[in-house]
Scaffold this active site. Structure first.
Site, short mmCIF file in Angstrom:
data_model
loop_
_atom_site.label_atom_id
_atom_site.label_comp_id
_atom_site.label_asym_id
_atom_site.label_seq_id
_atom_site.Cartn_x
_atom_site.Cartn_y
_atom_site.Cartn_z
N GLY A 1 39.00 33.33 21.49
CA GLY A 1 38.76 32.29 22.64
C GLY A 1 38.22 31.16 21.78
N SER B 1 23.38 29.80 26.31
CA SER B 1 23.57 28.56 26.81
C SER B 1 22.53 28.00 27.39
CB SER B 1 24.66 28.72 28.17
OG SER B 1 24.57 27.67 28.66
N ALA B 2 22.28 26.56 27.01
CA ALA B 2 21.27 25.56 27.59
C ALA B 2 21.10 25.82 29.18
CB ALA B 2 21.84 24.23 27.27
N THR B 3 22.18 26.59 29.60
CA THR B 3 22.25 26.71 31.19
C THR B 3 21.11 27.71 31.50
OG1 THR B 3 23.65 26.79 33.11
CG2 THR B 3 23.88 28.53 31.55
N TYR C 1 26.73 32.41 36.60
CA TYR C 1 27.01 32.39 35.33
C TYR C 1 25.85 32.15 34.60
CZ TYR C 1 28.13 30.50 30.78
OH TYR C 1 28.24 30.01 29.42
N LYS D 1 23.70 35.04 31.57
CA LYS D 1 23.17 34.60 30.23
C LYS D 1 21.71 34.97 30.32
CE LYS D 1 26.97 33.34 28.40
NZ LYS D 1 27.59 34.14 27.44
N LEU E 1 34.44 17.87 30.71
CA LEU E 1 34.85 16.60 30.51
C LEU E 1 35.90 16.33 29.37
CD1 LEU E 1 34.15 13.38 31.02
CD2 LEU E 1 32.37 13.61 29.35
N ARG F 1 24.68 14.41 27.97
CA ARG F 1 24.61 15.84 27.66
C ARG F 1 24.79 15.51 26.19
NH1 ARG F 1 24.10 16.49 32.13
NH2 ARG F 1 25.27 17.76 33.45
N GLY G 1 25.15 20.48 41.49
CA GLY G 1 24.64 21.41 40.34
C GLY G 1 24.59 20.64 39.03
N ASP G 2 25.18 19.50 39.03
CA ASP G 2 25.08 18.47 37.72
C ASP G 2 23.49 18.13 37.86
OD1 ASP G 2 27.39 19.21 36.62
OD2 ASP G 2 28.19 17.07 37.03
P1 NAD Z 1 36.35 31.34 25.93
O1 NAD Z 1 36.72 31.82 27.11
O2 NAD Z 1 37.36 30.61 25.18
O3 NAD Z 1 36.28 32.69 24.94
C1 NAD Z 1 35.88 33.89 25.73
C2 NAD Z 1 36.88 35.08 24.81
O4 NAD Z 1 36.21 36.19 25.50
C3 NAD Z 1 37.99 34.96 25.57
O5 NAD Z 1 39.01 35.03 24.61
C4 NAD Z 1 38.33 36.03 26.63
O6 NAD Z 1 39.65 36.53 26.63
C5 NAD Z 1 37.29 37.21 26.01
N1 NAD Z 1 36.82 37.91 27.16
C6 NAD Z 1 36.09 37.60 28.05
N2 NAD Z 1 35.73 38.86 28.86
C7 NAD Z 1 35.99 40.03 28.03
C8 NAD Z 1 35.72 41.30 28.16
N3 NAD Z 1 35.12 42.01 29.27
N4 NAD Z 1 36.34 42.03 27.08
C9 NAD Z 1 36.83 41.47 26.04
N5 NAD Z 1 37.09 40.10 25.90
C10 NAD Z 1 36.72 39.42 26.66
O7 NAD Z 1 34.88 30.72 25.94
P2 NAD Z 1 34.22 30.05 24.79
O8 NAD Z 1 34.02 28.55 25.19
O9 NAD Z 1 34.76 30.46 23.51
O10 NAD Z 1 32.76 30.79 24.82
C11 NAD Z 1 32.19 31.53 24.09
C12 NAD Z 1 30.98 31.94 24.59
O11 NAD Z 1 30.05 31.02 24.54
C13 NAD Z 1 30.97 32.49 26.15
O12 NAD Z 1 30.14 33.84 26.03
C14 NAD Z 1 30.46 31.48 26.96
O13 NAD Z 1 29.66 31.72 28.10
C15 NAD Z 1 29.55 30.85 25.82
N6 NAD Z 1 29.18 29.36 26.10
C16 NAD Z 1 30.11 28.74 26.33
C17 NAD Z 1 30.04 27.28 26.08
C18 NAD Z 1 31.16 26.17 26.32
O14 NAD Z 1 30.76 25.04 26.78
N7 NAD Z 1 32.24 26.61 25.84
C19 NAD Z 1 28.83 26.63 26.44
C20 NAD Z 1 27.45 27.41 26.51
C21 NAD Z 1 28.05 28.70 26.19
N1 UFG Z 2 32.21 15.29 34.14
C1 UFG Z 2 32.96 14.03 34.67
N2 UFG Z 2 34.07 14.33 34.98
C2 UFG Z 2 34.69 15.51 34.69
C3 UFG Z 2 34.12 16.50 34.08
C4 UFG Z 2 32.68 16.22 33.69
O1 UFG Z 2 32.32 13.19 35.04
O2 UFG Z 2 36.03 15.73 35.02
C5 UFG Z 2 30.64 14.86 33.60
C6 UFG Z 2 29.83 16.02 34.32
O3 UFG Z 2 29.40 15.54 35.54
C7 UFG Z 2 28.52 15.91 33.30
C8 UFG Z 2 29.31 15.67 32.02
O4 UFG Z 2 30.55 15.08 32.52
O5 UFG Z 2 27.77 14.92 33.18
C9 UFG Z 2 29.75 17.11 31.14
O6 UFG Z 2 30.49 17.86 31.95
P1 UFG Z 2 30.77 19.40 31.63
O7 UFG Z 2 31.66 20.17 32.69
O8 UFG Z 2 31.84 18.99 30.28
O9 UFG Z 2 29.73 20.11 31.02
P2 UFG Z 2 28.41 20.75 31.66
O10 UFG Z 2 27.19 19.70 31.03
O11 UFG Z 2 28.63 20.69 33.17
O12 UFG Z 2 28.58 22.47 31.52
C10 UFG Z 2 28.64 22.87 30.01
C11 UFG Z 2 29.58 23.97 30.14
C12 UFG Z 2 28.48 24.94 31.00
C13 UFG Z 2 27.26 25.42 30.08
C14 UFG Z 2 26.76 24.06 29.88
C15 UFG Z 2 25.60 24.12 28.67
O13 UFG Z 2 30.56 23.74 31.07
O14 UFG Z 2 29.29 26.31 30.88
O15 UFG Z 2 27.47 23.03 29.39
O16 UFG Z 2 24.60 23.09 28.66
F1 UFG Z 2 26.37 26.24 30.64
#
Ligand code: NAD
Ligand code: UFG
Length: 353
Positions: free
Chosen positions: A15, A129-131, A153, A157, A210, A241, A308-309
């Site tokens: 991923g 996650s910060a969520t 989601y 976490k 974004l 953010r 939800g934002d």
């Molecule tokens: P991603 O979807 O790119 O990577 C996740 C990977 O896990 C994928 O390759 C998917 O195929 C694999 N996967 C999912 N479920 C699985 C399962 N049951 N068994 C085996 N493989 C599985 O996501 P990412 O952005 O790389 O995120 C990685 C982690 O970080 C996640 O746990 C996500 O929740 C967390 N996270 C991501 C963000 C973000 O904005 N990207 C923010 C906060 C936390």
């Molecule tokens: N935004 C837009 N237009 C878009 C997409 C996003 O204006 O098309 C704005 C959103 O309203 C927000 C900012 O851009 O103000 C960031 O939005 P993102 O969707 O990029 O990110 P989020 O902060 O909503 O959420 C992300 C991940 C969540 C994670 C969180 C952790 O998607 O999974 O950060 O802080 F939980």
């Protein structure tokens, strides 16, 4: 843990964030074993990790919920520590399909922890996650900020964090020999890509986030960006953010891994750290940074707020600095330029010719 080279199991290693972690781990001399079911990633990412590093990793195309497969992997490999990235991460989808999220993320994690315990592998870095933080008047979140996720989601976490705290608590009481050593890393907003432009974020379909959305507008795949609200109580009215470069983020994981071997963790435990820059950027600031990299305007229009934002939140990253010796190094320009470099080199992600 034993001496170098340690072998790290990376769940979700194909991923977005996991693939960058694999690169940093291999470059730092670790051996890497990946488990991924490829539900949101492509095997090409693994090929490119090996190309960038000139090193090989071992890949198991398996689902974490398959306990038999996990037991076999732990029996075959000598794992020193696990970085657990695998999970589903789309907030909107989690509201529509909560059972899928609880099954994949929570049950999948339980299955992993069970296999780890059985194999006596008890060093873990978990992608939180910060969520997980509750919305309050405080815009800067420290690790002791009240918890309170507001969607399925986020609750997966929060639940996994609780499970891990309980595991560590139970363990230090009954088994001080090989205690659980667990670090929960609470990510703020990971963006950007490896500087090579060979690995990056490759969302399926229309992006939710974004940065991937802006880059697809910039390359002409999408007509214009909708800015979700310009009436927030922020200086320019758009959401703020704490964006963090994915390479800085994964470097935080290597620091966390090192911390597990320090005397700080001698008696085991479970501790959370924020990974963020400690600085917020508005949507308009991101658009303008992208325009500076591109040298031309980005098409956008103001749309209603997204449900939800929150208006604004950002990390207090001091604990990670003090205890993990980690802080961000990349600038906003680096984050945006590397996102654009990945997008231009791979207009169709890993499916690009
Ligand atoms: P991603 O979807 O790119 O990577 C996740 C990977 O896990 C994928 O390759 C998917 O195929 C694999 N996967 C999912 N479920 C699985 C399962 N049951 N068994 C085996 N493989 C599985 O996501 P990412 O952005 O790389 O995120 C990685 C982690 O970080 C996640 O746990 C996500 O929740 C967390 N996270 C991501 C963000 C973000 O904005 N990207 C923010 C906060 C936390
Ligand atoms: N935004 C837009 N237009 C878009 C997409 C996003 O204006 O098309 C704005 C959103 O309203 C927000 C900012 O851009 O103000 C960031 O939005 P993102 O969707 O990029 O990110 P989020 O902060 O909503 O959420 C992300 C991940 C969540 C994670 C969180 C952790 O998607 O999974 O950060 O802080 F939980």
């Amino acid at each position: 843990m034993t001496q170098h080279p340690l072998t790290i199991l990376v769940t979700g290693g194909a991923g977005y964030i996991g693939s960058h972690a694999c690169v940093e781990l291999l470059q730092a001399g670790y051996q890497v074993v990946v488990i991924d079911n490829l539900c949101n990633s492509k095997p090409e990412a693994l090929t490119r990790i090996e190309y960038i590093t000139g090193k090989t990793l071992r890949f198991y195309h398996q689902d974490l919920r398959d306990k038999t497969a996990l037991a076999a992997i732990f029996a075959t490999e000598t794992i020193d520590a696990v970085m657990h990235f695998a999970g589903l991460k789309a907030v909107g989808e989690s509201c529509q399909k909560p059972q899928l999220y609880y099954d994949n993320n929570v049950y999948g994690s339980l299955s992993l922890f069970e296999a780890m315990a059985a194999a006596k592998v008890k060093n873990l870095i978990f992608s939180s996650s910060a969520t997980v933080y509750q919305e309050t008047d405080q815009r800067q979140y420290s690790e002791n900020h009240p918890l309170g996720a507001i969607n399925p989601y986020g609750r997966t976490k929060a639940m996994i964090e609780e499970i891990l705290r309980d595991l560590a608590n139970a363990d230090t009481e009954i088994n001080a020999e090989n205690p659980w050593k667990i670090i929960l890393l609470r990510y703020f907003n990971p963006i950007g890509a490896h500087e090579s432009g060979m690995i990056g974020e490759d969302p399926d379909g229309i992006p939710n986030n974004l940065l991937p959305y802006i880059s697809q507008v910039a390359i002409g795949k999408l007509a214009q960006l909708s800015v979700f609200g310009n009436d927030y109580p922020t200086p320019d009215g758009t959401g703020i953010r704490d964006y963090i470069h994915v390479v800085d983020l994964v470097k935080g994981h290597l620091k966390a891994l090192a911390a597990l071997t320090t005397e700080h963790f001698n008696n085991g435990g479970c501790k959370a750290y924020n990974l963020g820059g400690g600085h917020g950027y508005s949507v308009m600031e991101i658009i303008h940074a992208f325009e500076r990299v591109l040298g031309r305007p980005i098409q956008y229009s103001i749309a209603p707020r997204r449900a939800g934002d929150l208006a604004e939140y950002f990390a207090n990253p001091k604990l990670a600095l003090n205890e993990l010796n980690w802080q961000v190094e990349k600038t906003l320009h680096d984050m945006v330029a590397d996102t654009w470099n990945w997008q231009t080199k791979n207009p169709y992600g890993y499916n690009s010719p």
